[in-house]
Every structure is written in C-alpha cells, then in structure tokens.
Motif scaffolding. Sequence first.
Motif, PDB file in Angstrom:
ATOM      1  N   ASP A 214      32.567  -6.003  33.204  1.00 38.72           N
ATOM      2  CA  ASP A 214      31.322  -5.539  32.589  1.00 38.72           C
ATOM      3  C   ASP A 214      30.487  -4.783  33.630  1.00 38.72           C
ATOM      4  O   ASP A 214      30.745  -4.878  34.828  1.00 38.72           O
ATOM      5  CB  ASP A 214      30.555  -6.784  32.091  1.00 38.72           C
ATOM      6  N   GLY A 228      22.031  -6.400  29.124  1.00 41.51           N
ATOM      7  CA  GLY A 228      23.050  -7.227  28.469  1.00 41.51           C
ATOM      8  C   GLY A 228      24.466  -6.785  28.819  1.00 41.51           C
ATOM      9  O   GLY A 228      25.432  -7.531  28.617  1.00 41.51           O
ATOM     10  N   TYR A 275      34.533 -18.305  27.785  1.00 39.73           N
ATOM     11  CA  TYR A 275      34.534 -17.019  28.496  1.00 39.73           C
ATOM     12  C   TYR A 275      34.008 -17.281  29.899  1.00 39.73           C
ATOM     13  O   TYR A 275      32.836 -17.561  30.093  1.00 39.73           O
ATOM     14  CB  TYR A 275      33.739 -16.015  27.677  1.00 39.73           C
ATOM     15  N   ASN A 291      30.544 -18.925  29.282  1.00 37.07           N
ATOM     16  CA  ASN A 291      29.856 -18.697  28.025  1.00 37.07           C
ATOM     17  C   ASN A 291      30.704 -19.298  26.925  1.00 37.07           C
ATOM     18  O   ASN A 291      31.937 -19.308  27.007  1.00 37.07           O
ATOM     19  CB  ASN A 291      29.655 -17.195  27.782  1.00 37.07           C
ATOM     20  N   ARG A 293      31.197 -18.232  23.988  1.00 36.75           N
ATOM     21  CA  ARG A 293      31.346 -17.148  22.990  1.00 36.75           C
ATOM     22  C   ARG A 293      32.066 -15.989  23.653  1.00 36.75           C
ATOM     23  O   ARG A 293      32.275 -16.007  24.865  1.00 36.75           O
ATOM     24  CB  ARG A 293      29.943 -16.699  22.582  1.00 36.75           C
ATOM     25  N   GLY A 295      32.332 -12.123  25.039  1.00 38.28           N
ATOM     26  CA  GLY A 295      31.395 -11.264  25.756  1.00 38.28           C
ATOM     27  C   GLY A 295      30.977 -10.080  24.903  1.00 38.28           C
ATOM     28  O   GLY A 295      31.709  -9.627  24.036  1.00 38.28           O
ATOM     29  N   ASP A 296      29.808  -9.592  25.179  1.00 42.10           N
ATOM     30  CA  ASP A 296      29.332  -8.355  24.566  1.00 42.10           C
ATOM     31  C   ASP A 296      28.915  -7.474  25.723  1.00 42.10           C
ATOM     32  O   ASP A 296      27.933  -7.789  26.379  1.00 42.10           O
ATOM     33  CB  ASP A 296      28.146  -8.658  23.641  1.00 42.10           C
ATOM     34  N   PRO A 297      29.646  -6.480  26.111  1.00 39.71           N
ATOM     35  CA  PRO A 297      30.646  -5.685  25.386  1.00 39.71           C
ATOM     36  C   PRO A 297      32.116  -6.136  25.453  1.00 39.71           C
ATOM     37  O   PRO A 297      32.937  -5.548  24.741  1.00 39.71           O
ATOM     38  CB  PRO A 297      30.520  -4.320  26.063  1.00 39.71           C
ATOM     39  N   GLU A 298      32.494  -7.115  26.245  1.00 47.08           N
ATOM     40  CA  GLU A 298      33.932  -7.322  26.517  1.00 47.08           C
ATOM     41  C   GLU A 298      34.763  -7.622  25.265  1.00 47.08           C
ATOM     42  O   GLU A 298      35.970  -7.356  25.251  1.00 47.08           O
ATOM     43  CB  GLU A 298      34.136  -8.431  27.541  1.00 47.08           C
TER      44      GLU A 298
HETATM   45  N1  GLY Z   1      28.866  -9.259  29.016  1.00 43.07           N
HETATM   46  C1  GLY Z   1      28.008 -10.319  29.323  1.00 43.07           C
HETATM   47  C2  GLY Z   1      27.848 -11.330  28.290  1.00 43.07           C
HETATM   48  O1  GLY Z   1      28.354 -11.208  27.182  1.00 43.07           O
HETATM   49  O2  GLY Z   1      27.206 -12.330  28.564  1.00 43.07           O
END
Ligand code: GLY
Length: 435
Positions: A214, A228, A275, A291, A293, A295-298
């Motif tokens: 990221d 983010g 994650y 995490n 959940r 990832g956002d963007p992953e």
């Molecule tokens: N890419 C970081 C997150 O989802 O926390």
Amino acid sequence: MNILLVGNAAREHVVAETLKKNSEVKLYSYMKANNPGIASLSEKIEIGNYSELEKIKKFAKDNGIDFSFVGPEDPLNEGVVDALLEVNVESIGPKKVLAKLETSKSFTRDLLKKYNIEGNPGYKTFTKNNITEIQDFFDNLEEVVIKPDGLTGGKGVKVQGDHFDTKEEALAYCKEVLESHESVIVEEKLDGEEFSFQCLTDGKTVVGTPIAQDHKRAYEDDKGPNTGGMGSYTFEDHLLPFLKKEHVDTALKITQKVADAIKQETGEYYRGVMYGGFILGKNGIKLIEYNARLGDPEAMNVLPLFKTDFVSICKAMISQELGNLKIEFEKKATVCKYAVPEGYPEAPVKNEKVEVPSTNANVYYASVDKKEDGLYMSGSRAIAFVGIADTLEEAEQIAEEAVSSVKGKVFHRKDIGTKELIQKRMDHVNQIFGK
Ligand code: GLY
Ligand code: AMP
C-alpha cells in the motif's frame, strides 16, 4: 444463494463483484451510504448505521440470507456478526470479541507475547497508573511509535521522526492519548519495507493471498500526510521484488500461530480475514498490526485474481473446511490507483462532480454519491482504478491511463507501481541489509 454484504467502500464493491461472479448469487447490501457500484450489483439495499443491529437482523431475516460478508472494521466492532448469529446467519468476519485482533492493539501484542509467537517489536502498554515508568522504557529505545489502544481510523498512530521528534513530545502525546483512551502502547520503531498479507481463515486453517504493498502518504515520493491508502500493487509471482518466499512463509506461520492462540485464549474459532501488516527489517519479519478485514485498497488487487470460486471459499470458511480446498490465483500483476478529491485528506473539496472515463481498468466506487446528473464526491477517497496484466508495467499503464482521465477536482499518485518507486523500495531494503 442470498448473501448479505455489509459495508459501502470500494473494498466492498470488489467483494460484491467477486461474489457475483458466481451466477447463483443474489446480493443484499447494507450500507452506511449508497455506493452506486454496490447498489448496481444488489437485488436490494438498505441504508443505515452499523450500530442499528435490529435493523440489520431484520434485513437479513426478511431476505432469507444464507450468509453474510462483513467488510469494514466498524460493524465488526459494533457486534454485527454476533447479532446476525442471533437470527442464525453466519458471517465471514469475526465476532466482536475476536475482532479485538484489530480493535485492541494491546490484545494482539499480548497474545503474541503470551504464546511465544515471533514478530513483536519491543513494546509496553501504559495506563494512567504506570505512566511514571515510561521514561525508563523510552531510555531503552532509540526511537518510538505511540499507538492509542483502540480504533482510531488509522489516524492515531504517531511515529518518531515522522510526526514528532523528541521523547518529550512522545510523552506529551501519550498523556494526551490517555485523556481519551484507557491505555497507550509504546513500541520500538522499526525500519524496513511494509507489506500487506491478507489471509483467510476458518479458525483452523490459514490461507494466504498474493502480497500487496500500500502507499499511505498522500503525495508522490511518499510525501505529505497519511491517508487511508492512495494505491497498491501486486506482482505476477505474488511476492514483491524485495520479499522472498521464505519471508512470506514466516508471516504465514505467525498468522497460523495467532489463529491457534486466539482459539486457545478465547475458546472461539476466528472466521474471516486476518490481514497482517508486516515489515521486513534488519531483524527479519515483524508484525505491525492485524486488521480483521480486507485492506482498502489491497482488496482491489487481490480479489480479482481468485481463480477459485469465492463463494465456495466463503462456504468452506463457514463450515471450517478451508483445509480441503485448493485455492488458486491468476499469475497476473495488478496496480490500483485512487482518484481522491483535491485537498484530501485534510481539507477535501466536497460535492464536486466527477466523471469517469470508459476504460480497460476495473473501476471501484468509494466515497461518491450518485445524483440525477452524475457522480459527486463526498470528501474521502473517491474512485479506485485497477489495472490487471501479465506484467506490472502494463498493469501500471492501464491504471494510470484510467485515473488520469477522470474529470473533476481530483488528484492521484502517478508514482504507484512505477519502476522508479519499486527500485527505491529495493534500495531501502538493500541499505538495511548493508548490500
Ligand atoms: N490499506 C490499509 C488498510 O486497509 O488499513
Ligand atoms: P498501525 O495503525 O499499527 O498500522 O500503524 C500505522 C502505521 O504506522 C503503519 O502502517 C506503519 O507505517 C507505522 N508503524 C506502526 N508501528 C510501527 C513500528 N513499530 N515501527 C515503525 N513504524 C510503525
């Protein structure tokens, strides 16, 4: 197959798309705000807060839901998974007590310590009761990272050298954190390259997915405020140029041991995503955080690569038969780039129109509203573009061409996925290992 999807970010948009590749799926989406991408893939949507557990239960019951997929950390922390179990709906996503893996940084650090799992940096938790001992701990560490113990939307962590300079400032920040949090964690600052390892688990078996990286800083060359995540990439061999298979094996081993430790500690199986944010540094692989959940963007890099039907994977996670499933991924490279509003993250423009080009890239909506005359940005990351190709170079070109043709008051990071930036990452690792 009726699936409830909870969440409304680009991450959930790609989850929706991936689930819908199975033609038997009907999607029912519960969102905090209407994501037009998710809505267009759903039979029915419901808008509400993640704390409205009765409303979520009713939506599930009314629509004969077979299982749910809970995308973001907030509903996990609100106990949405527990609430859905009351109406006999199982979820991909941990119960509230297990989501502590993300929501309580001290829970995770202490778990690794108690079960002798490698990967912790030096750390200590402080409360108002033992804050007087903090100076001794500071004296043992060259540089520190300060973390509020709890969900802070990724914004509460402060790193010496980046966000403050001296130990006096560190102490002042710890005291400030303790005004609003029960505890604060002080950690040894690690130098290295970070990577995202999104694993799926049924509580028994842990399965890895391609490694992503990221880009947290808002501007090119890793300058500017933290966000983010402005974009991310994966390579066709599912590793990174500075990361070997043995490093990934270590990260997987740590994650498997953590899954086992959670079961032992709580008596419950963790089902969902683990994650791990890991860092490769001079002392090998260390854990930055977990995490609960994707990832956002992953998520946008990795979900489109699943060759194995994602619905079958979810079902195997629920029936705890993940160990019997062979999960395969396309050997492709991916680059994701976000278009974000001008001024993001500190003072983003809002209610500004954006126009999305027709493109070869995959398009995922995040913080956008659909109005009669088009799409409007609501202030956070707006739209993600993902290039998928045989090589990173081609994937980067596809993503860059798409994101740079967005019309509106937006910007993006041109450097994500480029040769130059990846060379910089490799130089960083070589310098750490004295090569
Ligand atoms: N890419 C970081 C997150 O989802 O926390
Ligand atoms: P976290 O919320 O724990 O992921 O922390 C946010 C960011 O702070 C991470 O992505 C890292 O860039 C940085 N960070 C966290 N912990 C450490 C650490 N022990 N050493 C160096 N950087 C860290």
